[in-house]
Enzyme design. Structure first.
Site, PDB file in Angstrom:
ATOM      1  N   GLY A   1       0.803  -1.211   0.000  1.00 46.21           N
ATOM      2  CA  GLY A   1       0.000   0.000   0.000  1.00 46.21           C
ATOM      3  C   GLY A   1       0.833   1.255   0.000  1.00 46.21           C
ATOM      4  O   GLY A   1       0.386   2.308  -0.462  1.00 46.21           O
TER       5      GLY A   1
ATOM      6  N   GLU B   1       5.522   4.222   7.459  1.00 42.28           N
ATOM      7  CA  GLU B   1       6.553   4.565   6.474  1.00 42.28           C
ATOM      8  C   GLU B   1       7.580   5.538   7.034  1.00 42.28           C
ATOM      9  O   GLU B   1       8.774   5.468   6.696  1.00 42.28           O
ATOM     10  CB  GLU B   1       5.909   5.129   5.211  1.00 42.28           C
ATOM     11  CG  GLU B   1       4.906   4.214   4.538  1.00 42.28           C
ATOM     12  CD  GLU B   1       5.436   2.810   4.285  1.00 42.28           C
ATOM     13  OE1 GLU B   1       6.646   2.656   4.027  1.00 42.28           O
ATOM     14  OE2 GLU B   1       4.634   1.867   4.343  1.00 42.28           O
TER      15      GLU B   1
END
Length: 889
Positions: free
Chosen positions: A299, A336
């Site tokens: 994703g 992230e």
């Protein structure tokens, strides 16, 4: 990398080549060297890349000038290259002198290119210059394009890169392995009016005579090849300044306002991470780039200074986004950004230790979300994350957290529940064992000691153990170097002088090997007496232990649910907990539900125990407890669907009981948000409507249809946070006319985010004939190439055998629509939910025909899941049905 929720991809013989044993070395020395699939003796230190992409033609040309150190005389240089065509190659001494032309040979199967020279290269520094060209793909590997409708309805195209784990070689001939860290200087020639984005800020931009622009980006820090990034398109960028860093979001034109939440979140997260890691973020900027479409593999991706995130995981659109979407956007950004330290600044040496990246980023994601948004109460979600790992980890096809990786394909398959969710759960347990402060001190020391370098897991344990003064390494080895789930059996508690002594025995929770000899773990255990706030802890070692708790009463083992193990109570002790269920802390209610469901289905306790707890839960229980109960009912609903023994009567009894339990909670929650309601209530609303729809609740289905029918004339009847939920119910129960109407709506939608969602909803339909139409639609150009695999996966959620058969019959077209990095997984995951014995033979035949023996991990996991479901349904559903008959109204 943030894992995609979409199931992943088909098989391809992609670099399934054995490791090269390039040099002989003593065992001690070999253990210190990084694994490599390339000949040793040549090491890159800097790449200068000049890239000219042609988006319309789907190709690029490039020149790479690579500074290398030759450590052993050689007549050839071998590096990684995939789908590249070389026009020229030369090698010249770095200090100056004449260049030698090099002959090129390409090994497509090994994904390498070798450049040979007539005059051997003596040890020293050289520049290797390569002129070459390559392909711009349509799926998220290497340099790829994504098409989407612009605001004016015209088709737009943007370019992005995705290099993890081993796809930098599709754009740059390189030593494409994590231990070969180097610096990069990227120059790109682009059309006028477009924006180029990379890891570093642009150092200069010049206009060429033909109107194009040349953008030169600043040199990167030393990093692994898989972290390099480039994007190009009609973009907009918004920025804020935080902690001396320019934080930005980049979107397609017209969508920048939908990235504001992610931008604001990133500012807060960066401040927290700078403090937590004790090493400040080292790059001058940090962008998050949104891309339309989706991947079956991921994703979002943590490219250093230039995170790539698919729009569904980055953009918040008030017209359709939910509270759950908001939380996922924050969690993805936190994941992230954690990688900017764990993974980018300090990188695992080889893919064996991938969990050092992903397990830690998952843990930091959860930690940061709970810290910065305590009102979301997301810490209760830790049990669900742990369950995902235990489901995979309790069958014979599991693997250790630290696993030996031999091929590129095996590295692709390592991005799984064990790496992410078990890794996260083990870290949470170890942090609870040593304490938050000691854990943070160890992490800070690890970061400082290994910045810009590569590590193995023991490098971390060394620093944690030093900071904590506890035997962390031994416990960590137990949970990361061997597979499986410990089982803690709780003996009969003894109350004496106001304290309770509880004997504990360690076994192993195995769903498919009940007679397996248990492995041994040193298990940190935290427990308490229900109603007593004081906890106690112990380390169960050697298979046995005991714990003394203040107070007397029902005992909760794994209090707070930080431990990675299942807890099995004797019938008397479980009955006490069930009676006290309403008084337990919500996280322990969820943990008890989780253990009861799993242990019951495995035959270690009555399979109806979880239903006893669901029956005992008060309507006033925490919203996340009711979400867990809703998922319990839905899971049993799917099991009964595939249990033909009583012609569907058992399923009807289950549905009726579940609707009766959930309907009062739904009535209390309501269809629309109330002023001041907790975020968890908004999430529960979405969960309840979806579950009641699946259970066939006529009231919920009728209300969703009523709102859908009126929404075009009165948009307020379907508020933004309710839109996707209502559409999902309508799509599930659609007839042909409704399905056609949804398709028309999808065709007309100009917002790529909503358009993609509508096409996936078309594939979630309950009507089998319409599901077949969705499969056919998926292989046309209409939904967009990156939505095809998601649509087929959506059909597979309800009709796994039909989806698998369709995919097997259309392998070539599927391969065009699935990321190359996902192809060995996609077919297997389509079949994962099957209860059909014939599907096992199909999977075995597919694997034998299409996959190397070393690339069959996901197929084996799917077969194990099917076998387990068949066995469990036959053994446990009669017992559950008998309970339902006793408790039916």
């Amino acid at each position: 990398m943030h894992r995609s929720l979409i199931s992943a991809a088909v098989a391809l013989a992609l670099a399934a080549f054995p490791l090269q044993q390039a040099i002989a070395a003593p065992k001690a020395a070999a253990a210190q060297e990084a694994t490599t699939q390339l000949p040793r003796g040549v090491v890159p230190s800097h790449y200068e890349i000049a890239l000219t992409p042609d988006a319309a033609k789907g190709r690029f040309t490039a020149r790479a000038t690579i500074t290398i150190s030759v450590t052993k005389a050689t007549s050839s240089i071998t590096l990684n290259a995939a789908d590249l065509r070389f026009d020229s190659a030369s090698v010249a001494p770095l200090a100056g002198g004449s260049a030698q032309g090099a002959k090129t040979s390409v090994d497509a199967a090994a994904q390498t290119a070798t450049f040979s020279v007539d005059k051997p290269l003596a040890p020293g520094l050289y520049k290797l210059t390569l002129d070459y060209s390559g392909v711009i793909g349509t799926q998220a590997v290497g340099l790829f394009s994504l098409d989407y409708p612009g605001a004016d309805g015209k088709q737009q195209r943007a370019l992005y890169t995705q290099f993890e784990n081993s796809d930098a070689r599709r754009m740059i001939p390189s030593w494409d392995e994590p231990a070969y860290k180097a610096t990069f200087a990227l120059d790109v020639t682009i059309p006028a009016g477009q924006m180029a984005v990379s890891n570093m800020p642009a150092a200069s931009t010049t206009t060429l005579p033909d109107g194009r622009q040349k953008v030169s980006f600043a040199k990167t820090p030393k990093m692994s090849t898989y972290l390099l990034f480039f994007a190009l398109g009609d973009f907009e960028r918004a920025t804020v300044k935080a902690e001396g860093t320019e934080i930005g979001v980049v979107t397609r034109r017209g969508a920048i306002d939908q990235a504001r939440f992610a931008l604001d979140a990133s500012k807060d997260i960066l401040r927290e991470y700078n403090d937590y890691f004790g090493v400040r973020y080292p790059l001058p900027k940090l962008d998050n780039i949104a891309g339309p479409g989706r991947s079956q593999f991921f994703g979002a991706m943590e490219n250093w200074g230039a995170i790539f995130t698919f729009e569904y995981a980055l953009l918040f659109d008030p017209a359709s986004s939910t509270q759950h979407d908001r939380q996922e956007i924050f969690a993805t950004a936190a994941h992230e950004m954690a990688h900017q330290w764990f993974g980018d600044l300090v990188t695992m040496r080889w893919w064996d230790d991938l969990w050092l990246n992903e397990g830690f980023a998952s843990w930091m994601e959860s930690r940061m979300t709970a810290r910065l948004h305590p009102e979301w109460n997301t810490r209760l979600g830790a049990v669900g994350s742990r369950d995902g790992a235990m489901q995979r980890d309790s069958v014979a096809t599991t693997h250790p957290v630290v696993q030996h990786i031999e091929t590129v394909e095996q590295a692709n398959q390592a991005f799984d529940e064990i790496t992410y969710q078990k890794g996260e759960a083990v870290i949470r347990m170890l942090e609870a064992y040593v304490g938050e402060n000691a854990w943070r001190s160890g992490v800070r020391s690890y970061m400082k000691a290994h910045a810009y370098g590569n590590t193995v897991s023991d490098d971390l344990w060394k620093q944690i153990e030093k900071a904590a003064g506890k035997p962390v390494t031994a416990i960590a080895h137990d949970f990361t170097l061997q597979p499986g789930v410990p089982l803690i059996r709780v003996g009969e508690p003894v109350c004496r002088n106001g304290s309770t002594i509880v004997p504990l025995t360690q076994a192993e929770f195995s769903r498919d090997r009940p007679d397996k000899k248990p492995l041994a773990w040193r298990v940190p255990v935290i427990a308490q007496v229900a109603g007593n706030d004081k906890q106690a802890s112990t380390l169960v070692s050697g298979g046995k232990g005991s714990i003394t708790l203040p107070g007397c009463g029902a005992v909760i083992v794994n209090a707070g649910q930080s431990g990675y193990y299942r807890t099995l109570y004797a019938p008397k002790e479980f009955a006490q907990l069930a009676q006290a269920f309403a008084t337990l802390a919500p996280i322990d209610q969820i943990g008890l539900l989780s253990d009861s469901q799993s242990l019951g289905l495995a035959g270690l306790q009555p399979a109806s125990n979880a239903l006893d707890l669901a029956k005992a839960a008060p309507v006033s229980a925490d919203p996340q407890v009711w979400s867990r109960i809703a998922r319990l009912f839905e899971g049993l609903h799917w099991r009964f669907q595939n249990w033909p023994e009583n012609g569907g009567a058992g399923r009807q009894r289950l549905n009726s009981f579940a609707i009766a339990r959930l309907a009062p909670v739904m009535a209390q929650t309501g269809w629309e948000a109330r002023s001041g309601e907790a975020p968890a209530v908004a999430n529960l609303r979405e969960e309840l409507i979806g579950t009641l729809s699946e259970l066939g609740d006529a009231t919920v289905i009728a209300e969703a249809r009523r709102r859908y029918a009126a929404m075009d004339k009165d948009p307020s009847i379907v508020p933004g946070p309710l839109r996707k939920t209502v559409l999902a119910v309508v799509a599930q129960h659609a007839d042909a006319a409704t399905w056609d109407g949804l398709r028309t709506r999808a065709r007309a939608e100009t917002n790529p985010l909503l358009r993609d969602h509508l096409y996936v909803l078309l594939a979630s339909v309950e009507n089998k004939a319409l599901a077949e139409r969705a499969l056919q639609l998926a292989l046309t150009d209409e939904p967009g190439l990156t939505n095809s695999a998601a649509m087929i996966s959506a059909v597979a959620q309800r009709y796994p055998d039909m989806a698998l058969d369709f995919a097997l019959a259309n392998t070539a077209k599927i391969n065009e629509r699935v990321d190359a990095s996902s192809r060995s997984r996609y077919f297997a995951r389509l079949a994962m939910g099957s209860s059909n014995p014939a599907t096992i033979a199909k999977l075995k035949g597919y694997a034998q025909a299409s996959l190397a023996a070393s690339s069959r991990g996901d197929v084996e996991a799917a077969i194990a899941a099917i076998q387990d479901r068949i066995k469990t349904n036959a053994a446990r559903l009669p017992e559950i049905d008998a309970w339902l008959q006793r408790h039916s109204r």
